[in-house]
Design an enzyme around this catalytic site. Structure first.
Site, PDB file in Angstrom:
ATOM      1  N   SER A   1      67.877  51.671  69.851  1.00  0.00           N
ATOM      2  CA  SER A   1      66.939  51.402  70.951  1.00  0.00           C
ATOM      3  C   SER A   1      65.947  52.549  70.940  1.00  0.00           C
ATOM      4  O   SER A   1      66.313  53.680  70.590  1.00  0.00           O
ATOM      5  CB  SER A   1      67.686  51.389  72.285  1.00  0.00           C
ATOM      6  OG  SER A   1      66.772  51.581  73.361  1.00  0.00           O
TER       7      SER A   1
ATOM      8  N   TYR B   1      73.502  55.422  77.676  1.00  0.00           N
ATOM      9  CA  TYR B   1      72.979  54.380  76.768  1.00  0.00           C
ATOM     10  C   TYR B   1      72.150  55.044  75.664  1.00  0.00           C
ATOM     11  O   TYR B   1      72.333  54.774  74.469  1.00  0.00           O
ATOM     12  CB  TYR B   1      72.140  53.373  77.553  1.00  0.00           C
ATOM     13  CG  TYR B   1      71.561  52.265  76.698  1.00  0.00           C
ATOM     14  CD1 TYR B   1      72.342  51.201  76.266  1.00  0.00           C
ATOM     15  CD2 TYR B   1      70.219  52.293  76.310  1.00  0.00           C
ATOM     16  CE1 TYR B   1      71.815  50.186  75.466  1.00  0.00           C
ATOM     17  CE2 TYR B   1      69.683  51.288  75.516  1.00  0.00           C
ATOM     18  CZ  TYR B   1      70.482  50.241  75.097  1.00  0.00           C
ATOM     19  OH  TYR B   1      69.955  49.246  74.298  1.00  0.00           O
TER      20      TYR B   1
END
Ligand code: NDP
Length: 253
Positions: free
Chosen positions: A145, A159
């Site tokens: 990401s 995350y």
């Protein structure tokens, strides 16, 4: 369309929905046989398999919860039992647990630890199980990401950390597997229109302010990210390895 993946076998983790489903379809459109995994969405996974088969390729869905690290070897065994080999591994399955700050005394450790388990240890377990059996000249692609490299808002430390961990790991195994002409890369998308995005929407900045940070002022489409994965998996990307490629409309430049 040229079927550049004819004769190739792809394992797409997390192929029941979202980017994984779109990418599995892109591979199938270009001739690949595809195995997808899922953790819970059996019906959605079967619907994806039907859509893949409709493109004239072989396809299977395998329930394999990668939070359970012991699921990795049986997963690879099943793919090879079904298709005879494995050429391309896409480590796409992931979860997003976001919103709490690190100094929150009520931080839900269990939930946040599960995210490390699925996104990092699960992906590593699948990769370790696959690597010795992957065809020479094969491909490993991690879906990271942009947050693995650039963190423009709060509440996403874990995350982001899980995605950053993939970068170093990918570089390491790119070294290990280079002699077999296996390439290993990380693709880092920005926001995409999937269930995951909806799930964390409340934790992100307001949409307009978020989009204003992007030179290309929109979300990625799943199709364009899927095609970037296919490029990295394809014959023209054989000299790209150990790289982390952002695909986030310029967010973070
Ligand atoms: P979705 O939530 O839409 O889909 C997640 C997929 O992963 C599903 O197929 C799901 O299976 C599977 N999955 C989840 N947990 C497990 C598990 N424990 N074991 C096996 N499979 C599992 O996610 P996206 O398509 O949005 O995300 C795909 C990847 O892209 C992820 O790695 C994500 O971090 C990354 N990403 C997403 C962005 C976004 O904005 N959406 C932005 C940047 C990166 P099931 O249906 O059974 O739950």
């Amino acid at each position: 369309m040229t079927k550049i993946f004819e004769g190739k076998v792809v394992l797409m983790t997390g192929g029941s929905r979202g980017l994984g489903a779109a990418t599995a379809e892109a591979f199938a459109r270009q001739g690949a046989d595809v195995a997808i995994t899922y953790a819970a969405s059996a019906e959605k996974a079967e619907a994806v398999v039907e859509a893949l088969k409709a493109k004239g390729v072989r396809a299977i869905a395998i329930k394999s919860d990668q939070a359970d690290l012991s699921s990795a070897r049986p997963l690879i065994d099943k793919v090879i039992a079904e298709f005879g080999k494995l050429d391309i591994l896409v480590n796409n399955a992931g979860i997003a647990t976001q919103g709490q700050l690190v100094d929150d005394p009520n931080l839900d450790d269990e939930k946040y630890n599960r995210q490390w388990q699925v996104n990092v240890l699960g992906s590593i377990a699948n990769t370790r199980a696959a690597a010795p059996r992957l065809s020479d000249g094969g491909r490993i692609i991690f879906i990271g990401s942009l947050l693995g490299s650039y963190v423009p808002f709060k509440g996403v430390a874990d995350y982001a950390g899980t995605k950053a961990a993939l970068i170093g790991y990918a570089k390491g195994i790119a070294r290990d597997l280079g002699p077999r002409n296996i390439t290993v890369n990380v693709l880092q998308p920005g926001a995409m229109p999937t269930d995951m995005n909806k799930d964390v929407a409340g934790e992100l900045p307001p949409l307009d302010a978020f989009l204003d940070l992007h030179p290309i002022r929109r979300f990625a489409t799943l199709e364009e990210v899927a095609e970037a994965v296919c490029f990295l998996a394809g014959p023209h990307a054989g000299y790209i390895t150990g790289e982390t490629i952002n695909m986030a409309g310029g967010l973070g430049i």
